[in-house]
Design a protein around this motif. Sequence first.
Motif, PDB file in Angstrom:
ATOM      1  N   ARG A 176       1.105  -1.118  -0.151  1.00 20.88           N
ATOM      2  CA  ARG A 176      -0.367   0.101  -0.281  1.00 20.88           C
ATOM      3  C   ARG A 176       0.659   1.039  -0.042  1.00 20.88           C
ATOM      4  O   ARG A 176       0.966   1.808  -0.402  1.00 20.88           O
ATOM      5  N   TYR A 177       2.451   0.969   0.785  1.00 20.20           N
ATOM      6  CA  TYR A 177       3.176   2.530   1.132  1.00 20.20           C
ATOM      7  C   TYR A 177       4.998   2.160   1.317  1.00 20.20           C
ATOM      8  O   TYR A 177       4.470   0.655   2.085  1.00 20.20           O
ATOM      9  N   LEU A 178       4.998   2.253   0.344  1.00 17.43           N
ATOM     10  CA  LEU A 178       6.445   2.017   0.844  1.00 17.43           C
ATOM     11  C   LEU A 178       7.653   2.812   1.193  1.00 17.43           C
ATOM     12  O   LEU A 178       7.454   4.412   0.053  1.00 17.43           O
ATOM     13  N   GLU A 179       8.183   3.290   1.243  1.00 14.08           N
ATOM     14  CA  GLU A 179       9.373   4.298   1.595  1.00 14.08           C
ATOM     15  C   GLU A 179      11.077   3.632   2.104  1.00 14.08           C
ATOM     16  O   GLU A 179      10.685   2.758   3.022  1.00 14.08           O
ATOM     17  N   VAL A 180      12.031   4.355   1.131  1.00 13.69           N
ATOM     18  CA  VAL A 180      13.519   3.312   2.129  1.00 13.69           C
ATOM     19  C   VAL A 180      14.355   4.728   2.022  1.00 13.69           C
ATOM     20  O   VAL A 180      14.441   5.452   0.883  1.00 13.69           O
ATOM     21  N   TRP A 181      15.137   4.956   2.625  1.00 15.14           N
ATOM     22  CA  TRP A 181      16.053   5.789   3.120  1.00 15.14           C
ATOM     23  C   TRP A 181      17.736   5.106   3.783  1.00 15.14           C
ATOM     24  O   TRP A 181      17.518   4.567   3.854  1.00 15.14           O
ATOM     25  N   GLY A 182      18.426   5.897   2.689  1.00 14.10           N
ATOM     26  CA  GLY A 182      19.905   5.154   2.967  1.00 14.10           C
ATOM     27  C   GLY A 182      20.171   6.408   3.502  1.00 14.10           C
ATOM     28  O   GLY A 182      20.662   7.571   2.971  1.00 14.10           O
ATOM     29  N   LYS A 183      20.780   6.139   4.201  1.00 16.10           N
ATOM     30  CA  LYS A 183      21.979   6.964   4.842  1.00 16.10           C
ATOM     31  C   LYS A 183      24.145   7.227   5.135  1.00 16.10           C
ATOM     32  O   LYS A 183      24.511   5.978   5.609  1.00 16.10           O
ATOM     33  N   PHE A 184      24.039   7.349   3.985  1.00 13.00           N
ATOM     34  CA  PHE A 184      25.181   6.605   3.831  1.00 13.00           C
ATOM     35  C   PHE A 184      26.288   7.481   4.466  1.00 13.00           C
ATOM     36  O   PHE A 184      26.708   8.685   4.334  1.00 13.00           O
ATOM     37  N   THR A 185      27.118   6.639   4.594  1.00 12.69           N
ATOM     38  CA  THR A 185      28.759   7.379   5.286  1.00 12.69           C
ATOM     39  C   THR A 185      29.312   8.760   4.822  1.00 12.69           C
ATOM     40  O   THR A 185      28.820   8.302   3.006  1.00 12.69           O
ATOM     41  N   PRO A 186      29.786   9.340   4.559  1.00 14.20           N
ATOM     42  CA  PRO A 186      30.270  10.085   4.313  1.00 14.20           C
ATOM     43  C   PRO A 186      31.816   9.420   3.632  1.00 14.20           C
ATOM     44  O   PRO A 186      32.487   8.236   3.906  1.00 14.20           O
ATOM     45  N   ARG A 187      32.106  10.369   2.347  1.00 19.53           N
ATOM     46  CA  ARG A 187      33.228   9.425   1.582  1.00 19.53           C
ATOM     47  C   ARG A 187      34.118  10.822   1.137  1.00 19.53           C
ATOM     48  O   ARG A 187      33.120  11.796   0.392  1.00 19.53           O
ATOM     49  N   GLY A 188      34.568  11.783   1.645  1.00 22.19           N
ATOM     50  CA  GLY A 188      35.326  12.515   0.644  1.00 22.19           C
ATOM     51  C   GLY A 188      34.661  13.942   1.099  1.00 22.19           C
ATOM     52  O   GLY A 188      34.521  15.248   0.960  1.00 22.19           O
ATOM     53  N   GLY A 189      33.868  14.141   2.945  1.00 20.61           N
ATOM     54  CA  GLY A 189      33.575  14.626   3.259  1.00 20.61           C
ATOM     55  C   GLY A 189      32.130  15.383   3.474  1.00 20.61           C
ATOM     56  O   GLY A 189      32.190  16.623   3.641  1.00 20.61           O
ATOM     57  N   LEU A 190      31.427  14.299   2.868  1.00 24.28           N
ATOM     58  CA  LEU A 190      30.429  14.557   1.831  1.00 24.28           C
ATOM     59  C   LEU A 190      29.454  13.237   2.509  1.00 24.28           C
ATOM     60  O   LEU A 190      30.163  12.307   1.596  1.00 24.28           O
ATOM     61  N   SER A 191      28.214  13.791   2.922  1.00 20.19           N
ATOM     62  CA  SER A 191      27.455  12.426   3.274  1.00 20.19           C
ATOM     63  C   SER A 191      26.520  12.594   2.279  1.00 20.19           C
ATOM     64  O   SER A 191      25.356  13.472   2.118  1.00 20.19           O
TER      65      SER A 191
ATOM     66  N   GLY B  85       3.388   5.365  -3.058  1.00 13.14           N
ATOM     67  CA  GLY B  85       1.865   4.932  -2.466  1.00 13.14           C
ATOM     68  C   GLY B  85       1.232   4.634  -3.531  1.00 13.14           C
ATOM     69  O   GLY B  85       1.251   4.555  -5.098  1.00 13.14           O
ATOM     70  N   ALA B  86       0.406   3.298  -3.444  1.00 13.54           N
ATOM     71  CA  ALA B  86      -0.401   2.607  -4.638  1.00 13.54           C
ATOM     72  C   ALA B  86      -1.454   3.898  -4.630  1.00 13.54           C
ATOM     73  O   ALA B  86      -2.458   4.299  -4.432  1.00 13.54           O
ATOM     74  N   ASN B  87      -1.208   3.783  -6.272  1.00 12.73           N
ATOM     75  CA  ASN B  87      -1.790   4.639  -7.225  1.00 12.73           C
ATOM     76  C   ASN B  87      -3.806   4.053  -6.594  1.00 12.73           C
ATOM     77  O   ASN B  87      -4.298   3.260  -6.471  1.00 12.73           O
ATOM     78  N   ASN B  88      -4.826   5.391  -7.001  1.00 13.05           N
ATOM     79  CA  ASN B  88      -6.146   5.356  -7.030  1.00 13.05           C
ATOM     80  C   ASN B  88      -6.043   5.566  -5.485  1.00 13.05           C
ATOM     81  O   ASN B  88      -7.348   4.607  -5.168  1.00 13.05           O
ATOM     82  N   THR B  89      -4.847   5.149  -4.046  1.00 13.91           N
ATOM     83  CA  THR B  89      -5.880   4.841  -2.376  1.00 13.91           C
ATOM     84  C   THR B  89      -4.738   6.225  -1.896  1.00 13.91           C
ATOM     85  O   THR B  89      -4.387   7.103  -2.529  1.00 13.91           O
ATOM     86  N   PRO B  90      -5.754   6.223  -0.424  1.00  9.87           N
ATOM     87  CA  PRO B  90      -4.867   7.212  -0.021  1.00  9.87           C
ATOM     88  C   PRO B  90      -3.667   6.699   0.249  1.00  9.87           C
ATOM     89  O   PRO B  90      -2.761   8.590   0.954  1.00  9.87           O
ATOM     90  N   PHE B  91      -2.858   6.210   0.003  1.00 13.36           N
ATOM     91  CA  PHE B  91      -1.369   5.939   0.170  1.00 13.36           C
ATOM     92  C   PHE B  91      -0.683   6.894  -0.976  1.00 13.36           C
ATOM     93  O   PHE B  91       0.483   7.548  -0.397  1.00 13.36           O
ATOM     94  N   GLN B  92      -1.347   7.261  -2.269  1.00 14.59           N
ATOM     95  CA  GLN B  92      -0.762   8.038  -2.905  1.00 14.59           C
ATOM     96  C   GLN B  92      -0.548   9.212  -2.675  1.00 14.59           C
ATOM     97  O   GLN B  92      -0.169  10.049  -3.095  1.00 14.59           O
ATOM     98  N   GLU B  93      -1.280   9.908  -1.649  1.00 12.21           N
ATOM     99  CA  GLU B  93      -1.256  11.043  -1.088  1.00 12.21           C
ATOM    100  C   GLU B  93      -0.893  11.384   0.130  1.00 12.21           C
ATOM    101  O   GLU B  93       0.011  12.359  -0.305  1.00 12.21           O
ATOM    102  N   MET B  94      -0.407  10.433   0.887  1.00 10.41           N
ATOM    103  CA  MET B  94       0.357   9.882   1.751  1.00 10.41           C
ATOM    104  C   MET B  94       1.883   9.879   1.258  1.00 10.41           C
ATOM    105  O   MET B  94       2.905  10.806   1.833  1.00 10.41           O
ATOM    106  N   ALA B  95       2.159   9.574  -0.026  1.00 10.37           N
ATOM    107  CA  ALA B  95       3.459   9.402  -0.608  1.00 10.37           C
ATOM    108  C   ALA B  95       4.093  10.902  -1.010  1.00 10.37           C
ATOM    109  O   ALA B  95       5.096  11.118  -0.586  1.00 10.37           O
ATOM    110  N   LYS B  96       2.942  11.657  -1.099  1.00  9.35           N
ATOM    111  CA  LYS B  96       3.522  13.236  -1.219  1.00  9.35           C
ATOM    112  C   LYS B  96       3.928  13.760  -0.489  1.00  9.35           C
ATOM    113  O   LYS B  96       4.743  14.588  -0.245  1.00  9.35           O
ATOM    114  N   GLN B  97       3.352  13.318   0.771  1.00 10.05           N
ATOM    115  CA  GLN B  97       3.125  14.401   1.639  1.00 10.05           C
ATOM    116  C   GLN B  97       4.392  14.399   2.222  1.00 10.05           C
ATOM    117  O   GLN B  97       5.218  14.640   2.867  1.00 10.05           O
ATOM    118  N   ARG B  98       4.526  12.793   2.780  1.00 15.04           N
ATOM    119  CA  ARG B  98       5.856  12.644   3.201  1.00 15.04           C
ATOM    120  C   ARG B  98       6.964  12.478   1.897  1.00 15.04           C
ATOM    121  O   ARG B  98       7.865  13.556   2.957  1.00 15.04           O
TER     122      ARG B  98
END
Length: 172
Positions: free
Chosen positions: A122-137, A145-158
């Motif tokens: 229904r909804y999915l999110e993936v967040w990568g927190k990469f360690t810095p290389r060269g002083g930049l992370s 969010g699944a199309n034509n569901t409230p989760f599509q709007e949730m995805a936009k907001q998040r």
Amino acid sequence: MQEINQLAKYTTTNSALNSLTHLGKTTHYTFEYNPRLLESVPNPHPQNDYFIKFNCPEFTSLCPITGQPDFATIYISYIPNKKIVESKSLKLYLFSFRNHGGFHEDCVNTIAKDLIICLSPRYLEVWGKFTPRGGLSIDPYVNYGANNTPFQEMAKQRLWQHDMYPEIITNR
């Protein structure tokens, strides 16, 4: 007590569990990216909206230009529909990125796309927190969010508000 008995009955009689190729078997690690490692089982509570969250603090991939290793914590959160991911298959899948040459943004988007194909959540999110290389992370975030569901709007907001209140970063 009745719920425990129902869960025990579910897990021992569900034929989908018999088709799993990783769980309860000898572990064979794949060192090349392989989305076919992902497996799912039926969601035992498809009538409920609930989050499942995975934290993978030992994710590694390779820079596609230099071949140097990149390290990250990958956060996967999703609201299942009819299927949930089998956790050992997810571990093996994420491990398959070990020798994958992909920019941080590519890895995070690929993980999301593969999970969407496997689970149709229904909804999915993936967040990568990469360690810095060269002083930049770099911390790429993607959601769906699944199309034509409230989760599509949730995805936009998040997506629009995903980093308004950043959490404390502990992997650097």
